[in-house]
Design a protein around this motif. Sequence first.
Motif, short mmCIF file in Angstrom:
data_model
loop_
_atom_site.label_atom_id
_atom_site.label_comp_id
_atom_site.label_asym_id
_atom_site.label_seq_id
_atom_site.Cartn_x
_atom_site.Cartn_y
_atom_site.Cartn_z
N SER A 40 6.93 -1.14 0.69
CA SER A 40 7.06 0.31 1.01
C SER A 40 5.75 0.90 1.46
O SER A 40 5.50 2.14 1.87
CB SER A 40 7.69 1.32 -0.04
N VAL A 41 4.68 0.04 1.32
CA VAL A 41 3.15 0.60 1.50
C VAL A 41 3.09 1.02 2.88
O VAL A 41 2.45 1.99 3.08
CB VAL A 41 2.23 -0.56 0.80
N SER A 42 3.42 0.16 3.91
CA SER A 42 3.09 0.23 5.10
C SER A 42 3.58 1.69 5.58
O SER A 42 3.35 2.53 6.43
CB SER A 42 3.36 -0.80 6.11
N GLY A 43 4.92 1.80 5.28
CA GLY A 43 5.67 2.87 5.68
C GLY A 43 5.21 4.06 4.97
O GLY A 43 5.23 5.30 5.72
N LEU A 44 4.64 4.14 3.76
CA LEU A 44 3.95 5.26 3.56
C LEU A 44 2.78 5.74 3.88
O LEU A 44 2.64 6.87 4.50
CB LEU A 44 3.81 5.14 1.72
N THR A 45 1.85 4.82 4.36
CA THR A 45 0.55 5.15 4.86
C THR A 45 0.77 5.43 6.31
O THR A 45 0.01 5.98 6.98
CB THR A 45 -0.36 3.98 4.60
N GLY A 46 1.72 4.67 6.91
CA GLY A 46 1.94 4.58 8.54
C GLY A 46 2.70 5.89 8.72
O GLY A 46 2.77 6.21 9.95
N GLY A 47 3.53 6.79 7.87
CA GLY A 47 4.19 7.76 8.10
C GLY A 47 5.71 7.65 8.52
O GLY A 47 6.21 8.71 8.74
N TRP A 48 6.23 6.44 8.58
CA TRP A 48 7.52 6.35 8.78
C TRP A 48 8.66 6.06 7.89
O TRP A 48 9.84 6.54 7.85
CB TRP A 48 7.78 5.18 9.86
N ALA A 49 7.81 6.13 6.47
CA ALA A 49 8.97 6.23 5.08
C ALA A 49 9.31 7.57 4.79
O ALA A 49 10.48 7.91 4.16
CB ALA A 49 8.02 5.46 4.03
N ALA A 50 8.53 8.62 5.24
CA ALA A 50 8.70 10.09 4.98
C ALA A 50 8.12 10.97 5.83
O ALA A 50 6.97 10.64 6.18
CB ALA A 50 8.48 10.29 3.50
N ASP A 51 8.58 12.10 6.16
CA ASP A 51 7.81 13.05 6.60
C ASP A 51 6.94 13.74 5.61
O ASP A 51 7.33 14.87 5.21
CB ASP A 51 8.82 13.84 7.07
#
Length: 322
Positions: A40-51
């Motif tokens: 989940s790390v890349s999604g958190l820092t990249g902005g696609w895991a959450a608005d």
Amino acid sequence: MRPRLVFVHGIGGPRDAGAELQEWLRALAHGARAAGHGGSVSGLTGGWAADARFAYYGDLFRTSESQGGGGAVGTPGGRDDEELVVRLLLEAVDERLADPDVAPHEARVLAHARAQLVPPGGAQGLGAPGRHAANALTTLLALPGLRSAGGWLSGRATIGVLGQVARYLNRGEPEGGVTLDARIRGRVAECLDDDGPTVVVAHSLGTVVALETLHAHRGEVPLLITLGSPLGTRTAVLPRVRPQPVSAPACVGRWLNFWDRDDIVAARPRLEEFVRANASSVRPVSGRVDSDGAWVHPAARYLAQAAVAGPLVEALTAAATS
């Protein structure tokens, strides 16, 4: 649709909201990796895991004297504010002194600070509450968890920061007929939407702001996380929180509260002892974390903990697939 993740900050000086958002996300990613959610790390820092949104209101604490002076935060607005800060510190000191595990050196520092907050014979004088608080804070800065070149630098400077709690709870400083506390809640409400789920993470004074704001929110909040909260402070904070009696907002599906023993702001951390459940039987569930280092209060310290980041990431994942 990506789930929303709203961060609500606490006391402190002016900050760059965008930079702060990235710092909180990086800390959360570190905690997520420690919790076994490395994917989940890349999604958190990249902005696609959450608005991800950062509800910033720190600029509202600036006084007219500080507007052109480099952006300093204002000091407490009057004697009522200063007295509330004294009560906040006194309860924090008393709670720590009552800890059976308090070290002898720490107990001596705390006892000295207490004597400064409540001088023998009730010594007063010009600016007494503010002076007493500043003197005690200078003493308390020798404690573990507060010593830091990057944290609170002096008692006099710190009283202005802690005074933000008093200024919010004293419900004054109207502009255009809207009090300071209402303007602050308005900033948080702007980051919340009624459509879709929102995970809310609030820190320090932000836990009070978020709680009050969420009582008027009609959207779904599957998880509320509070960090380093002063909500349980029974004399300075709890009686002033609205609405009374203090309860979990109806929109909240789960509430996790985290505290660090060395975080003096979280004087009475087990919020489930003071906060009533909502109609869905949701109330705070408190857990202790331990951060190494001299300055434990910042939100990033908490977010980097696996115990905090793990359930947060799991809530975002569940919200994204619901």
